[in-house]
Structures are given as structure tokens and as C-alpha cells.
Design a protein around this motif. Sequence first.
Motif, PDB file in Angstrom:
ATOM      1  N   ARG A 188      79.880   4.038 -67.735  1.00  0.00           N
ATOM      2  CA  ARG A 188      81.162   4.650 -67.330  1.00  0.00           C
ATOM      3  C   ARG A 188      81.172   4.918 -65.822  1.00  0.00           C
ATOM      4  O   ARG A 188      82.165   4.670 -65.139  1.00  0.00           O
ATOM      5  N   ALA A 189      80.038   5.421 -65.316  1.00  0.00           N
ATOM      6  CA  ALA A 189      79.980   5.722 -63.872  1.00  0.00           C
ATOM      7  C   ALA A 189      80.139   4.440 -63.058  1.00  0.00           C
ATOM      8  O   ALA A 189      80.800   4.429 -62.015  1.00  0.00           O
ATOM      9  N   CYS A 190      79.564   3.338 -63.545  1.00  0.00           N
ATOM     10  CA  CYS A 190      79.683   2.058 -62.828  1.00  0.00           C
ATOM     11  C   CYS A 190      81.150   1.613 -62.786  1.00  0.00           C
ATOM     12  O   CYS A 190      81.658   1.196 -61.735  1.00  0.00           O
ATOM     13  N   ALA A 191      81.805   1.698 -63.950  1.00  0.00           N
ATOM     14  CA  ALA A 191      83.203   1.263 -64.010  1.00  0.00           C
ATOM     15  C   ALA A 191      84.049   2.111 -63.057  1.00  0.00           C
ATOM     16  O   ALA A 191      84.867   1.585 -62.290  1.00  0.00           O
ATOM     17  N   ASP A 192      83.832   3.404 -63.076  1.00  0.00           N
ATOM     18  CA  ASP A 192      84.594   4.295 -62.190  1.00  0.00           C
ATOM     19  C   ASP A 192      84.306   3.978 -60.728  1.00  0.00           C
ATOM     20  O   ASP A 192      85.197   3.982 -59.883  1.00  0.00           O
ATOM     21  N   ALA A 193      83.030   3.737 -60.448  1.00  0.00           N
ATOM     22  CA  ALA A 193      82.645   3.489 -59.054  1.00  0.00           C
ATOM     23  C   ALA A 193      83.278   2.199 -58.545  1.00  0.00           C
ATOM     24  O   ALA A 193      83.703   2.106 -57.395  1.00  0.00           O
ATOM     25  N   ARG A 239      78.298   5.496 -54.787  1.00  0.00           N
ATOM     26  CA  ARG A 239      79.410   6.029 -55.597  1.00  0.00           C
ATOM     27  C   ARG A 239      78.943   6.338 -57.024  1.00  0.00           C
ATOM     28  O   ARG A 239      79.361   7.324 -57.618  1.00  0.00           O
ATOM     29  N   GLU A 272      86.062   0.852 -59.627  1.00  0.00           N
ATOM     30  CA  GLU A 272      87.493   1.091 -59.470  1.00  0.00           C
ATOM     31  C   GLU A 272      87.760   1.902 -58.203  1.00  0.00           C
ATOM     32  O   GLU A 272      88.649   1.586 -57.419  1.00  0.00           O
ATOM     33  N   GLU A 273      86.951   2.896 -58.009  1.00  0.00           N
ATOM     34  CA  GLU A 273      87.115   3.758 -56.837  1.00  0.00           C
ATOM     35  C   GLU A 273      86.966   2.948 -55.546  1.00  0.00           C
ATOM     36  O   GLU A 273      87.725   3.103 -54.601  1.00  0.00           O
ATOM     37  N   ASP A 283      84.903  16.492 -59.593  1.00  0.00           N
ATOM     38  CA  ASP A 283      85.989  16.569 -60.583  1.00  0.00           C
ATOM     39  C   ASP A 283      85.488  16.990 -61.959  1.00  0.00           C
ATOM     40  O   ASP A 283      86.064  16.645 -62.975  1.00  0.00           O
ATOM     41  N   ARG A 327      79.368  15.485 -57.585  1.00  0.00           N
ATOM     42  CA  ARG A 327      80.631  15.216 -58.272  1.00  0.00           C
ATOM     43  C   ARG A 327      81.531  16.451 -58.189  1.00  0.00           C
ATOM     44  O   ARG A 327      81.086  17.571 -58.442  1.00  0.00           O
ATOM     45  N   ARG A 371      78.883  10.178 -58.843  1.00  0.00           N
ATOM     46  CA  ARG A 371      79.432  10.508 -60.156  1.00  0.00           C
ATOM     47  C   ARG A 371      78.371  11.100 -61.085  1.00  0.00           C
ATOM     48  O   ARG A 371      78.701  11.724 -62.078  1.00  0.00           O
TER      49      ARG A 371
END
Length: 654
Positions: free
Chosen positions: A635-640, A549, A642-643, A560, A558, A553
Motif C-alpha cells: 500500500r505504501a508503494c502504491a501511495d508513494a 516517500r 501516486e504521490e 496524515d 507520516r 509513509r
Amino acid sequence: MPTDPRDALRAWFLGPRAENAELLERLVVESLRDHVFWRRNYHPEDGFAIRETDKRQEGYEENVATLTQELMGLLAELKRDVPFFSGRYKGHMVGEQTIASQIGYFATMLYNPNNIALEISPVTTRLEVEVAGQLARMIGYDPSRSWGHLTSGGTIANFEALWLARSVRYLAVAAAGAAAELGIELPVRLPGGTTASISELSLWELLNVGNDDTLDLWDRLWGTAPHADVQRTLTNHSLAAIGYQEYSRRLAMDYGDPLPAGVVLVAATAHYSWEKIVRALGIGSNQLVHLPLDQSYRMDPEALWQRVNGLARRRDPILALVSVCGTTEESAVDRLDQVLEVRARAERELGITFHVHSDACYGGYAAAVTRRADGSRRTAAEIRKSVGDDWPADDWVRAVEALGQADSVTVDPHKMGYVPYSAGAILVRDGRTRHLVATDPPYLSPVELPAPGTERFLGRYILEGSKPGAAAAAVWLSHKVLPLDERGYGYLIERTVAGARRFHAALATADLSPFLAVMLPLPDINIVCYLLSHPSLATLRAVNDFNERVYTRMSLARTDGPPEYIITRTRLRSPAYDGAIDPILALLAVGSGDEWKASGAEGLVVLRSTIMDPFLAAPAPAPDHVNGFVGALRRACADALEEGAGAGDPRSIS
Ligand SMILES: Cc1ncc(COP(=O)(O)O)c(C=O)c1O
């Protein structure tokens, strides 16, 4: 006064913001105008095929409109292409191209020479031969004995290397058959140092004559009878003419010994092209033997010796051994000097030998780091001083210097040569080898065996046919501007190594809390591999899903919006990586060795950044793409995370 590469570096590339646009534009216009003058002055007495009045015709104008419109569409489409020029691109093994190579390609493309033969590329065939000589000198071959040429890429270069290696390996068998037919005896030197008469040798012994001795034997054979007879009798016994199926049957009959399936040994890190190659050559992928790695992702010489020993005991001939200089995943440099020692030991103690190839498709240009301007070698300490770090280790330098003793080496200008696709290269230490695969088509007149450096007809010896002279000109011009030593490519690659080390250190020490960056060891050249973990990730599968993930990102996958930075990912798999994986699994604190071994094709997802950006080591004054990257990764880690939680994937987040 010699140019200082620290200043020259900024003139080598168009630049991430096209800072050198004026320079490139001037050279493009110059090349185009010069080409136009050439056409205008070529038989000026020949009238015009396209008149000014023709240009006013409706059909003409419509065509120009279509061309212009479609070009605009293409240019717009190309904006979705991959920004290799940007410091934000930290992905595959490709970077900017040198201005020299771009303009060399562009200018020559207008002439469209075909380097299959001198008669349709009088200039660029010569440039190609020159370039091969330059690369040969860089890796330590004697250019007057060696031979090489450009290919469309590393896969074809490697294919040719194995094609040639196999041709040499079976040559003594063909020579024995030819000698018997001609009724002559020839002395043959065996790997242990003894000499025997060719008719006394077993099939096993014939398959284990060293490369140089085989080629010497072949040379002597030509002196024993008229050429036509030697040619005919050799062909009667050559694998190339007969084909594997019938060949095996005949040898089983003639020697009372079925032809054992020859194996090809490769490092576990070998590029997947080797699998294609053994299939295409009819060797068979079952005969491709992967050798264990050490913890630095290099071929383990002790494991190699054990394997060679086992094969010798079972009388399985080894067609070739492929070592890697700059592995695809990690840029690891096998200790080729130690690999060559294993072969020397096998010759002494086991009476066997094999072709040693170095797949330096990625790392070959790093040999420029070891060269001074006068061609002599720099010491490891000298290089370390210039890099300002503890790279390279002494044994790295020994390994790179050993390239000159490999039987063949492949080096891709379109990778660390920073030239446009497509340009690979194969180099063979003994140029006689090429005659073993020569084919003469009736429409391109064959020539007498030319002296090295005077090649007229490359197509005779190579797998490919038509090939772009523009690629040769691109490499040639780039080598003129960036010499293959510490003033040019050596300096450029040093900068990328310094950048990779800075990047590695930044990731290793970054506060990504609550995430943790697990780093693979410092690379031998400039590919940095890492993966991210989080306390909630309890299994290998969960770590893999999470890193997948993160990768999504930070890649063109990606959907989005454009990624802030672009990386790639790969999978380390068991058993290939068994020897290297333990420290990584320990740092991840997930799963067990058993989970790793059972993970099969899934393996361990690893994120990978090739650092070909020469400006990363000391960014100034523009954005610092090391700090920028660390922020984007967080940021990518946090998003991943959460996702993963949102997806409710029970396998990923516990
Ligand atoms: C070590 C190595 N060898 C060979 C190849 C094949 O090169 P190409 O893609 O130019 O065919 C690659 C490509 O990445 C490589 O990394």
C-alpha cells in the motif's frame, strides 16, 4: 530442573499488549513498599518532616493538584512516543525492555545511587563491576585480568576505548623519556620478537610496541625507582599532560623526527560516533581512515592488509583499528579473526602493531548465542540446529569467538541487552590499561590500586562522573533472569535472527507487483535492509525519491495518521560502500556505476528494519506481523508512486 527458554521467553517482557501487566505491577508495588519500609525504619526516632495536618494546607493540596494534572498531561504526551514494544515497530536498534531490567531500574532509582564511587553507591558499584565481569566472560576475556564498566552509551564507551588505546600507544614514548631522566635502561620486546634496550629505540619503534609489552614495560618501570619519581618523570613525558601541540614539537626535537599523525582505521560501516571521537580527542577527522567492505558489508581483510602495508611504508603510526560486530545499518559482523591475523602478519612482516578494538555496541550480546550454560562454547552446528536454519555460518562463530582477543570491546546493554537507556559498556582485555587515564579528585579519596573485582571508585578511571546505579542494577537483574548463554540472551537473540530471516524471505518472495523489493544480503544478525523499485524508476535519484516517500509513509514522519508499521531508512554512500554496491545496482537496473560514484552525500536510500521482536519468528496466535508488513508495504508503494506522479516530479517518475 532448568527452565526451558521457550517457555521463559513469555515471562521476560511486559508484552505487546501488556499481557504481563499484573506481574510488573506486583513487582513495582513490592519495590515501592519495600523502599517505604526502608525509610520508615531508618532511624525511626527521627520525627516527621511532613505531618498529616500539613497535607491539609491549601498550598500543599494545590501542589498535589498541579503535580497530578501535569503528570496526566505528560502521560497523554507520551502516547505520541514510539511503540518499541509492538511487532509493528521495525525501526531502530531498540525493542522492548526486559521486565527484570525495568523493575531493577525502578526499584533502584528510588534509592538513587551514584556509581561514581562506592561511598555513594555501596551496592550498585559492586553490581556494575559484576556486570562488567559477566560481559567480559561472555565475550571471552579472563575476568580476573580484564576490566570494564558501564557508560551512558556506545558513543562514550567507544570514546573511552580510543582514549585508552591512545594512552597505551604513547606509553612507551613516555617510558623512554622517564627511563632517560631516571638514568635507567629497560629491555623492550618488539613486534618482530626481538628485544632491544629502550634508549636505542626510534620514535617509530616506540610507537609500535605491542600493548602487552608496553604494559609489561610500564610495570617494570615502577620497580626501578621510588613511585613518586616514576610518576613525575612519566608525567614529564606524557601526551596527556603535555597536549598534542607541545608534544609534537618536543618529539621532533628529541628524536629529530616530527611526530607523524597517528591514524585510526575503521570499517567503512563504522558508526558516526567515531568521527566525533577523533575530533574530540584531538586526533582529527583527517586521520580517520575508512576501510573498504566486501559484498557482505564486512571489513575486507585483504584491503586492510594493503592499507596497513601502505601506512607502514610511509611510517604513519596506526593508533588503533576499529572492527565492527553488528554494524549500525546492516548488523554485519566483521571477520575479526581475520582482522587479528592481519595484525599478526603486520607484526611479523612489517614490525608494526596497533590496538584492535571491536565496536560490538550492537552485536556484542550475540556472543551469548555461542555459550552453553556452563560457559563452554557451542559449536556452529549446535546453534544451527537450535535456530532451525543455516545460521550462523562457521566463520560467524569464529569471528564472534575472536572478540576475546581484541584489546577492547564495547557492548551496549541498552541495545541488544533489552535494558532501558542509558547503559553502554566498555571492556578492556588488560585491566592495567585503566591506570593510564586515572585521575584522583581531592574530594573522593583515592585508593591503592585495587585487585580486579574490588573496585571502589569507578570515577577515577572513567570519562563520566556521576552515573546512575539504577542502570547497573537494571543490567544486573536482567542478566540474572536471562543468563548470557543459550538459556537467556542466547535464546532471545536466536529468536530475533530467526524472525529477521523469516522477514527477509517474505520480502524477497512477496508478490509486490508492479513493485520489486531489492534485498540486501541476509544479515549477520537481525537488521534487514531493502529498497523498492518500479519499472518507471530509471535513475538512482528516482529510486531514492521513491524510497524516501515509502519511508515517510512508514515512519513517524507520516502526518496524515499513524503508520501501520514503522521502519527506518539510511543512505549507503560512495566510496564507503563501493565494494558492496554492485549487486544492488544490478538488481535495481538503474543508472551506472558512475551515477553511484557521483551521487555523493545522497548515495542510495535503503529501508532498514531492526528485528528485535522475539515473537516474529513464530507468531501465534496473534497477528502475523510479517504478512501484515508485506501488505502495508504494498500500500505504501502504491501511495508513494501516486504521490510522486501527482507532484509531477520530473526526477522521480518518468
Ligand atoms: C555500532 C555502533 N556503535 C556505537 C553506537 C553508538 O551508541 P550510542 O547511541 O549508545 O551512543 C551505535 C549506535 O547506534 C552503533 O550502532
